[in-house]
Design an enzyme around this catalytic site. Structure first.
Site, PDB file in Angstrom:
ATOM      1  N   LYS A  22       1.151   4.932 -25.815  1.00  0.00           N
ATOM      2  CA  LYS A  22       1.307   4.207 -27.068  1.00  0.00           C
ATOM      3  C   LYS A  22       0.794   5.031 -28.244  1.00  0.00           C
ATOM      4  O   LYS A  22       1.475   5.186 -29.258  1.00  0.00           O
ATOM      5  CB  LYS A  22       0.555   2.875 -26.969  1.00  0.00           C
ATOM      6  CG  LYS A  22       0.855   1.935 -28.096  1.00  0.00           C
ATOM      7  CD  LYS A  22       0.226   0.570 -27.848  1.00  0.00           C
ATOM      8  CE  LYS A  22       0.879  -0.126 -26.681  1.00  0.00           C
ATOM      9  NZ  LYS A  22       0.262  -1.394 -26.310  1.00  0.00           N
ATOM     10  N   ARG A  91      -5.498  -2.218 -29.173  1.00  0.00           N
ATOM     11  CA  ARG A  91      -4.587  -2.256 -28.016  1.00  0.00           C
ATOM     12  C   ARG A  91      -4.921  -1.153 -27.038  1.00  0.00           C
ATOM     13  O   ARG A  91      -5.253  -0.041 -27.432  1.00  0.00           O
ATOM     14  CB  ARG A  91      -3.132  -2.019 -28.459  1.00  0.00           C
ATOM     15  CG  ARG A  91      -2.549  -3.079 -29.338  1.00  0.00           C
ATOM     16  CD  ARG A  91      -1.241  -2.573 -29.952  1.00  0.00           C
ATOM     17  NE  ARG A  91      -0.942  -3.280 -31.174  1.00  0.00           N
ATOM     18  CZ  ARG A  91      -0.076  -4.298 -31.258  1.00  0.00           C
ATOM     19  NH1 ARG A  91       0.574  -4.689 -30.208  1.00  0.00           N
ATOM     20  NH2 ARG A  91       0.122  -4.903 -32.402  1.00  0.00           N
ATOM     21  N   GLY A 100      -1.322  -5.348 -16.511  1.00  0.00           N
ATOM     22  CA  GLY A 100      -2.527  -5.642 -15.743  1.00  0.00           C
ATOM     23  C   GLY A 100      -3.776  -5.205 -16.477  1.00  0.00           C
ATOM     24  O   GLY A 100      -4.871  -5.659 -16.189  1.00  0.00           O
ATOM     25  N   MET A 102      -6.015  -4.831 -20.115  1.00  0.00           N
ATOM     26  CA  MET A 102      -6.136  -5.651 -21.304  1.00  0.00           C
ATOM     27  C   MET A 102      -5.111  -5.197 -22.328  1.00  0.00           C
ATOM     28  O   MET A 102      -4.944  -4.010 -22.560  1.00  0.00           O
ATOM     29  CB  MET A 102      -7.528  -5.528 -21.899  1.00  0.00           C
ATOM     30  CG  MET A 102      -7.806  -6.637 -22.863  1.00  0.00           C
ATOM     31  SD  MET A 102      -9.167  -6.260 -23.922  1.00  0.00           S
ATOM     32  CE  MET A 102      -8.315  -5.418 -25.226  1.00  0.00           C
ATOM     33  N   ARG A 335       8.617   3.810 -27.101  1.00  0.00           N
ATOM     34  CA  ARG A 335       8.424   4.674 -25.923  1.00  0.00           C
ATOM     35  C   ARG A 335       9.784   4.878 -25.284  1.00  0.00           C
ATOM     36  O   ARG A 335      10.721   4.111 -25.542  1.00  0.00           O
ATOM     37  CB  ARG A 335       7.453   4.045 -24.931  1.00  0.00           C
ATOM     38  CG  ARG A 335       7.985   2.746 -24.406  1.00  0.00           C
ATOM     39  CD  ARG A 335       7.029   2.053 -23.474  1.00  0.00           C
ATOM     40  NE  ARG A 335       7.598   0.730 -23.228  1.00  0.00           N
ATOM     41  CZ  ARG A 335       6.981  -0.265 -22.662  1.00  0.00           C
ATOM     42  NH1 ARG A 335       5.748  -0.128 -22.268  1.00  0.00           N
ATOM     43  NH2 ARG A 335       7.569  -1.409 -22.474  1.00  0.00           N
ATOM     44  N   HIS A 451       6.368   3.480  15.384  1.00  0.00           N
ATOM     45  CA  HIS A 451       7.646   3.680  16.064  1.00  0.00           C
ATOM     46  C   HIS A 451       8.748   2.872  15.384  1.00  0.00           C
ATOM     47  O   HIS A 451       9.831   3.379  15.078  1.00  0.00           O
ATOM     48  CB  HIS A 451       7.495   3.279  17.538  1.00  0.00           C
ATOM     49  CG  HIS A 451       8.753   3.431  18.320  1.00  0.00           C
ATOM     50  ND1 HIS A 451       9.612   2.371  18.537  1.00  0.00           N
ATOM     51  CD2 HIS A 451       9.326   4.508  18.893  1.00  0.00           C
ATOM     52  CE1 HIS A 451      10.639   2.811  19.228  1.00  0.00           C
ATOM     53  NE2 HIS A 451      10.497   4.102  19.462  1.00  0.00           N
ATOM     54  N   SER A 782       9.837  24.773  12.765  1.00  0.00           N
ATOM     55  CA  SER A 782      10.129  23.536  12.053  1.00  0.00           C
ATOM     56  C   SER A 782       8.844  22.722  12.035  1.00  0.00           C
ATOM     57  O   SER A 782       8.285  22.416  13.088  1.00  0.00           O
ATOM     58  CB  SER A 782      11.252  22.760  12.752  1.00  0.00           C
ATOM     59  OG  SER A 782      11.510  21.568  12.041  1.00  0.00           O
ATOM     60  N   CYS A 850      10.729  18.826   9.540  1.00  0.00           N
ATOM     61  CA  CYS A 850      11.496  17.702  10.066  1.00  0.00           C
ATOM     62  C   CYS A 850      10.680  16.427  10.219  1.00  0.00           C
ATOM     63  O   CYS A 850      11.151  15.448  10.775  1.00  0.00           O
ATOM     64  CB  CYS A 850      12.168  18.076  11.385  1.00  0.00           C
ATOM     65  SG  CYS A 850      10.988  18.463  12.694  1.00  0.00           S
ATOM     66  N   TYR A 870      14.708  24.722   4.610  1.00  0.00           N
ATOM     67  CA  TYR A 870      15.387  23.421   4.611  1.00  0.00           C
ATOM     68  C   TYR A 870      14.417  22.295   4.937  1.00  0.00           C
ATOM     69  O   TYR A 870      13.342  22.525   5.493  1.00  0.00           O
ATOM     70  CB  TYR A 870      16.551  23.409   5.619  1.00  0.00           C
ATOM     71  CG  TYR A 870      16.139  23.516   7.072  1.00  0.00           C
ATOM     72  CD1 TYR A 870      15.799  22.383   7.815  1.00  0.00           C
ATOM     73  CD2 TYR A 870      16.072  24.755   7.699  1.00  0.00           C
ATOM     74  CE1 TYR A 870      15.419  22.483   9.141  1.00  0.00           C
ATOM     75  CE2 TYR A 870      15.693  24.866   9.028  1.00  0.00           C
ATOM     76  CZ  TYR A 870      15.360  23.719   9.743  1.00  0.00           C
ATOM     77  OH  TYR A 870      14.967  23.827  11.050  1.00  0.00           O
TER      78      TYR A 870
HETATM   79  C1  PEP Z   1       6.816  15.288  13.765  1.00  0.00           C
HETATM   80  O1  PEP Z   1       5.833  15.216  14.500  1.00  0.00           O
HETATM   81  O2  PEP Z   1       6.756  15.438  12.546  1.00  0.00           O
HETATM   82  C2  PEP Z   1       8.168  15.163  14.337  1.00  0.00           C
HETATM   83  C3  PEP Z   1       9.234  15.359  13.585  1.00  0.00           C
HETATM   84  O3  PEP Z   1       8.250  14.783  15.629  1.00  0.00           O
HETATM   85  P1  PEP Z   1       8.079  13.288  16.124  1.00  0.00           P
HETATM   86  O4  PEP Z   1       8.008  12.405  14.915  1.00  0.00           O
HETATM   87  O5  PEP Z   1       9.250  13.001  16.971  1.00  0.00           O
HETATM   88  O6  PEP Z   1       6.804  13.373  16.882  1.00  0.00           O
END
Ligand code: PEP
Ligand code: MG
Length: 898
Positions: A22, A91, A100, A102, A335, A451, A782, A850, A870
Site C-alpha cells: 500500500k 492503515r 486478517g 488490522m 495495486r 500412499h 534421477s 522424479c 529434466y
Molecule cells: C522418490 O523417492 O522420490 C521416488 C520417486 O520414488 P518413490 O516415491 O516411488 O519411493
C-alpha cells in the site's frame, strides 16, 4: 540508524519490501502527480524491530513526529487541534496484501474538543459527531480489542428508540449520546478512558497495526499463502479526506479491467455520501461505477483518465480505492489487482496483444499453481451443501460417488456402473485396484505424500487424506464424522480434493475446458475454444519455446503414458514397476517368495516374464521415440503378501476347523519372516535385487525383449533402466553387471542391438554424498526427492504430515511441508553436491528428478537453477512443470503470482 519513516514523496513502487504494497503504491501515485492525500509510511523494518524487541525502535517516535509536522504544514492544520483539526487514517500494509491483519482506523485526532472544530470547519455538526462515534467504535474494536457486539447493540438500540432503520437517519443528538455510550463501553471493558490525546491515539493505533501482524487470522493466512512470518507490516498514516460530507461526496472501488475476464471497461462500485468501510460492510447498496458519470461527470472523467495512467504505468490490471470529497477526487489506494486463475491467462495475453508487455512477460505473469487450478473439475458448493469433514487437499479434483470401504467393493461396484469414493483409514499398494476404480479417495490418516496422495495425484484422481476427524470403520463399513454424522457404505458423498472438504450428498461439478484442450479434445484455434483456452494455448506455446528443462512424466500404464504424452511429456522419467505385480499377478509373486528351490523360483519368474514384457511393450509403444525409464522393483516384498493379522486369523480358524491349509501356513511363515519394523528402511530397492536371485534379471529381460520387439516392428524404443535406493556404488556395480549380461543375451537372441542406459536413483544421503563414485557406474541419476527428503529429515513420509506437521508449521519450523516443496537448505544441498560431483566424474551424466517435487512450481524453479536436465512428474502436472520451467528460464522477470 536506518530510516524508519518515509514521506509519500520519498518512496516509490520498488520499495515494496520496506514500505509494504500500500505504502509503495501510494508513493508511486504521488510521484505520478495523482491526487493522493498527503501522508507518510512507517517501514516494515520498524515493525520487525518492534516485534523482535517488544517496543518501538529508538528514534521512531521522533521520526513520526517530524513527518507529522511536515504533514501538518502541508495540510495547514494540526493533528486534533480543537478549532480546526487535522485528522488522519492509520492503515496496515504488508508486502503482500493480507486479510486478517488490522485494517484501518479512521478519524484519528478527534476528541471531545476537536469534534466541535470539525463541525465548525465542515459546517456539519452531524457529520462531525458521526465521525467521532465511528472513531471511538473502531478504535475500541481494533486498537483496544473490545468486542464489537456492545457497540452494535448500542447502535441498534439508538435506532430502535428513534424508530429508524438506517445509521444515516440518526440525528446529531443521537450521535452525541452514542459517542458517550461508546466511551463508557471502552472504559468498562478496558478500565481506562478513550484516549483524548491525538498523538497518543496515533501511537496506539500504530502499535496495534504492528501487533496485528501476529494475530491468529494473519498467521493462518500467511501459512496458507506461504508468506514468511518475519516480513512485518508497514503502517500508512494519511490525511483524512471525507466521502461522507453530503451527496457531492462518496467513495468507491474500481478495476482497470474486468478481473473475471480481463476485458477492458469500467468496472467497480460507488457509494454516495459514504466512507470506505460502508462499501465493504454492505450497509447500503452501491451503484455500478459508470453511474458516477451522471452523478459527478468531472470526477468520473478524471477517474477514467487516472485508471488509464495507472494501467499504462503498471502495465497490468490495477484495482483502485478512491474518495470524492465535495467534488474533489482523491486516490486512496492502488495495486496490481488480484484475479482468478480463469482471468489471469486471458489478461496476460491481452496485455501482450495491446503491446503493454511482451509474450515472455505474459508467461512470467501466470503461474503453475494457477494453471493447476484450471485443470480440475470444480464443485459448485451452493448454500445447501452439507460439509461433513475437512482433511488435507491431497490431489485436486471434484469427485462424487457412493462411499465404499475396501478395494474389491470399489472395483465391483464401479464395474456395475456406479461411481464410487474409496474411503480407507490409509491405503496400501493392495488398494490400487479400488483406487483406480474410484472417482475419489478419502483417508483419515496420512499426509500429502502418503500412499493415497501420491497415487491419486499420479492418476489425477481427487483425494482428501488425513481427515482426522473421521472415524473410519472398515469392518462395519461406515465412517463417523464430527457431530456424529454417520456415512454408511452406499451413501453418496462429494470429495473436493482442491480444498480438502468432504460433503454429504452429490454436489454438481463443471468439467475443465483446459484439460479438454490438453487432452486434444478442444482445438485452441477452433470456434469452441473460449478466451481462456486460447490464452492457455498461446502461453504454453511460448513457454515450450523458452524453457531449458525437459519435462517427463511418472507413468506406469500405457493409458497414463499416452495421456502424459498428450499433456506434453517428453518421455517417462519414472515407470514404477511395483503396480505391475498386483491383482491377479500377486500369486506369482507369492510363489516367488515361497519358492523353496531354484526350480520353483524360476517357474514363478518365468510366469511373470511375459506379463511384464507385455506391460513394457505397451508403454514403449505409447511413448515411441521418447525415453522410457523403467525402475526395477522398489517396495518391500511383504507389500505383496496378505495382511499378517488377517492371515493369522484365517490360519487359526482353519486349524480349529481341522482343515489346515499348507499353503496358508507357509504364507504366514513368509509374512512373519519378511515382517519389518521400518520397511521403508528395510529390504527394498536395490537390496531386493541383490538378495532375490533372478528378480531384477527377469525385469531387465522383459524390458529388453519388449524393446527388441518394438524395434523389430519398426518403432523407436528408447528404454532406460533405473536402479532404486542405491547407497553404495558396489550395490550398483553388482546389479549393473547382471543387467548388462541380460541385455547382451537378449541382443544376441534377437539380433537387435540394445543400447539401454543404466542409471540409478539418488534418494539416500549416502548416495548423494558419494555421487562422484556412483557416477562411475551410472549413466544417469534421477533424484528420488521423496525418499531423499524422508531420509534427510528422518521423517517417515507416510506418517509425519498427518501426525505433527500442523504444529511444526505453526511454530514456523518450516513454512511449507518439505515433502511438497523441496527443502533447499538440506535436501537441496545434497542434490547440489550430487549434481556437481556426478558431473565432475562423468560430464555427460544425465540428470533428472522424479520425486513429487518435480511437479511443484517453486521446486521446479529451483531445479532449473540447480541445472538438472529434466523433471518427471505425474501426467496431470506435466503442463504445470512446462510452464514453471519456462518461468524459471525467464529468470528475474518471473513475477510472483500470489
Ligand atoms: C522418490 O523417492 O522420490 C521416488 C520417486 O520414488 P518413490 O516415491 O516411488 O519411493
Ligand atoms: Mg523412492
Amino acid at each position: 540508524m536506518p530510516k524508519l519513516v518515509y514521506d509519500f514523496a520519498e518512496g516509490d513502487k520498488d520499495l515494496m519490501d520496506l514500505l509494504g504494497g500500500k505504502g509503495a503504491n501510494l508513493a508511486e501515485m504521488a510521484r505520478l502527480g495523482l491526487p493522493v492525500p498527503p501522508g507518510f509510511t512507517i517501514t516494515t523494518e520498524a515493525c520487525r524491530v518492534y516485534l523482535a524487541e517488544g517496543r518501538e525502535p529508538a528514534g521512531l517516535r521522533d521520526a513520526v513526529g517530524g513527518h507529522l509536522a511536515g504533514l501538518e504544514a502541508q495540510a495547514g492544520r494540526t493533528l486534533g487541534r480543537s478549532d480546526d483539526p487535522l485528522l488522519v487514517s492509520v492503515r496496515s500494509g504488508a508486502r503482500f496484501s493480507m486479510p486478517g491483519m488490522m485494517d484501518t482506523v479512521l478519524n484519528i485526532g478527534l476528541n471531545d474538543a476537536s469534534v466541535a472544530g470539525l463541525a465548525a470547519r465542515t459546517g456539519d455538526e452531524r457529520f462531525a459527531w458521526d465521525s467521532y462515534r465511528r472513531l471511538i467504535q473502531m478504535f475500541g474494536k481494533t486498537v483496544l480489542g473490545v468486542p464489537g457486539e456492545p457497540f452494535e447493540e448500542a447502535l441498534d438500540k439508538a435506532k430502535r428508540d428513534r424508530g429508524v432503520t438506517g445509521d444515516v437517519e440518526l440525528g446529531t443528538g443521537d450521535l452525541k449520546v452514542l459517542a458517550a455510550e461508546f466511551k463508557d463501553i471502552i472504559r468498562g471493558a478496558t478500565g481506562a478512558p478513550f484516549p483524548q490525546d491525538p498523538r497518543m491515539q496515533l501511537d496506539m493505533a500504530v502499535r496495534a497495526v504492528f501487533d496485528s501482524w501476529n494475530g491468529e487470522r494473519a498467521r493462518i493466512y500467511r501459512r496458507r499463502e506461504r508468506i514468511p512470518d518475519d516480513l512485518g507490516t508497514a503502517v500508512n498514516i494519511m490525511a483524512m479526506v471525507f466521502g461522507n460530507l453530503g451527496m457531492d461526496s462518496g467513495t468507491g472501488v474500481a478495476f482497470t479491467r474486468d478481473p473475471a475476464t480481463g476485458r477492458t471497461g469500467v468496472y467497480g462500485d460507488y457509494l454516495q455520501n459514504a466512507q470506505g468501510e460502508d462499501v465493504v460492510a454492505g450497509i447500503r447498496n452501491t451503484v455500478p461505477l459508470d453511474e458516477l458519470e451522471h452523478i459527478d461527470k468531472r470526477s468520473y472523467d478524471r477517474l477514467l483518465q487516472i485508471m488509464k495512467t495507472l494501467e499504462d504505468h503498471y502495465r497490468d490490471l490495477c484495482d483502485i480505492e478512491f474518495t470524492i470529497e465535495r467534488g474533489k477526487l482523491w486516490m486512496l489506494q492502488t495495486r496490481v489487482g488480484k484475479r482468478t486463475a480463469e482471468a489471469a491467462f486471458p489478461i496476460a495475453v491481452q496485455l501482450a496483444d495491446q503491446g503493454l508487455i511482451g509474450m515472455d512477460e505474459a508467461v512470467a505473469r501466470v503461474g503453475g499453481d494457477q494453471l493447476g487450478r484450471l485443470m480440475f473439475p470444480r464443485f459448485h458448493a451452493g448454500p445447501r451443501a452439507r460439509r461433513i469433514a475437512a482433511g488435507i487437499a491431497a490431489s485436486p479434483g471434484a469427485a462424487v460417488g457412493v462411499a465404499v470401504f475396501d478395494s474389491q467393493t470399489a472395483v465391483r461396484r464401479a464395474r456395475d456402473g456406479e461411481r464410487v469414493v474409496l474411503v480407507r483409514r490409509e491405503t496400501a499398494p493392495d488398494d490400487l485396484g479400488g483406487m483406480i476404480a474410484a472417482e475419489g479417495i478419502l483417508t483419515s490418516r496420512g499426509g500429502k505424500t502418503s500412499h493415497a496422495a501420491v497415487v491419486a495425484r499420479g492418476m489425477g484422481t481427487a483425494c482428501v487424506c488425513g481427515a482426522e476427524d473421521l472415524d473410519v470403520d472398515t469392518v462395519r463399513r461406515r465412517f463417523t464424522g464430527p457431530g456424529g454424522v454417520v456415512v454408511a457404505e452406499g451413501d453418496v458423498i462429494s470429495v473436493d480434493g482442491s480444498s480438502g472438504a468432504v460433503y454429504l450428498g452429490e454436489l454438481p461439478v463443471v468439467p475443465s475446458p483446459v484439460v479438454r484442450y490438453f487432452e486434444g479434445g478442444l482445438d485452441p484455434e477452433g470456434p469452441e475454444a473460449g478466451d481462456l483456452v486460447k490464452a492457455v494455448h498461446r502461453i504454453m506455446s511460448r513457454a515450450d519455446a523458452v524453457r531449458r528443462l525437459a519435462v517427463r512424466a511418472n507413468a506406469d500404464t500405457p493409458d497414463d503414458a499416452a495421456r502424459a504424452r498428450r499433456f506434453g511429456a517428453q518421455g517417462i522419467g519414472l515407470c514404477r514397476t511395483e503396480h505391475m505385480f498386483l491383482g491377479e499377478r500377486r500369486v506369482h509373486v507369492e510363489r516367488l517368495i515361497l519358492a523353496g528351490t531354484d526350480a520353483e523360483r524360476e517357474r514363478a519368474l518365468a510366469a511373470l516374464l511375459p506379463l511384464q514384457r507385455g506391460d513394457f511393450t505397451a508403454i514403449l509403444e505409447a511413448m515411441d521415440g521418447l525415453p522410457v525409464t523403467v525402475r526395477l522393483l522398489d517396495p518391500p516384498l511383504h507389500e505383496f503378501l496378505p495382511d499378517f493379522t488377517e492371515l493369522s486369523v484365517r490360519v487359526a480358524l482353519a486349524e480349529a476347523r481341522g482343515e489346515p491349509s499348507e499353503h496358508d501356513r507357509r504364507l504366514l511363515a513368509a509374512v512373519r519372516r519378511l515382517h519389518e519394523q521400518n520397511p521403508m528402511l528395510g529390504l527394498r530397492g536395490v537390496r531386493l535385487g541383490l538378495v532375490v536371485p533372478g528378480l531384477f534379471g527377469m525385469q531387465v529381460r522383459a524390458f529388453a525383449e519388449a524393446a527388441a520387439a518394438c524395434a523389430g516392428a519398426g518403432l523407436h524404443p528408447r528404454g532406460e533402466i533405473m536402479i532404486p535406493l542405491v547407497a553404495a556404488v558396489q550395490e550398483l556395480e553388482a546389479v549393473r553387471a547382471d543387467a548388462q549380461r541380460v541385455l547382451a543375451e537378449v541382443a544376441a537372441e534377437t539380433g537387435v542391438p540394445l543400447d539401454m542406459p543404466i542409471g540409478t536413483m539418488i534418494e539416500l544421503p549416502r548416495a548423494a554424498l558419494t555421487a562422484g563414485r556412483i557416477a562411475e557406474a551410472a549413466q544417469f541419476f534421477s533424484f528420488g526427492t521423496n525418499d531423499l527428503t524422508q531420509t534427510t529429515w528422518g521423517f517417515s513420509r507416510d506418517d509425519v504430515e498427518g501426525a505433527f506437521f500442523a504444529p511444526y508449521l505453526d511454530k514456523g519450523i518450516f513454512s511449507v511441508s518439505p515433502f511438497e516443496t523441496l527443502d533447499r537448505a538440506g535436501v537441496g544441498r545434497l542434490v547440489e553436491i550430487a549434481v556437481a560431483e556426478g558431473r565432475a566424474r562423468r560430464p555427460d551424466l544425465g540428470l533428472g528428478v522424479c520425486g513429487e517435487h518435480a511437479g511443484d512450481p517453486a521446486s521446479v524453479r529451483y531445479l532449473h537453477e540447480v541445472g538438472v536436465d529434466y523433471v518427471s512428474c505425474s501426467p496431470f502436472r506435466v503442463p504445470i512443470a512446462r510452464l514453471e520451467a519456462a518461468r524459471a528460464a525467464l529468470g528475474e522477470t518471473a513475477g510472483d503470482t500470489r
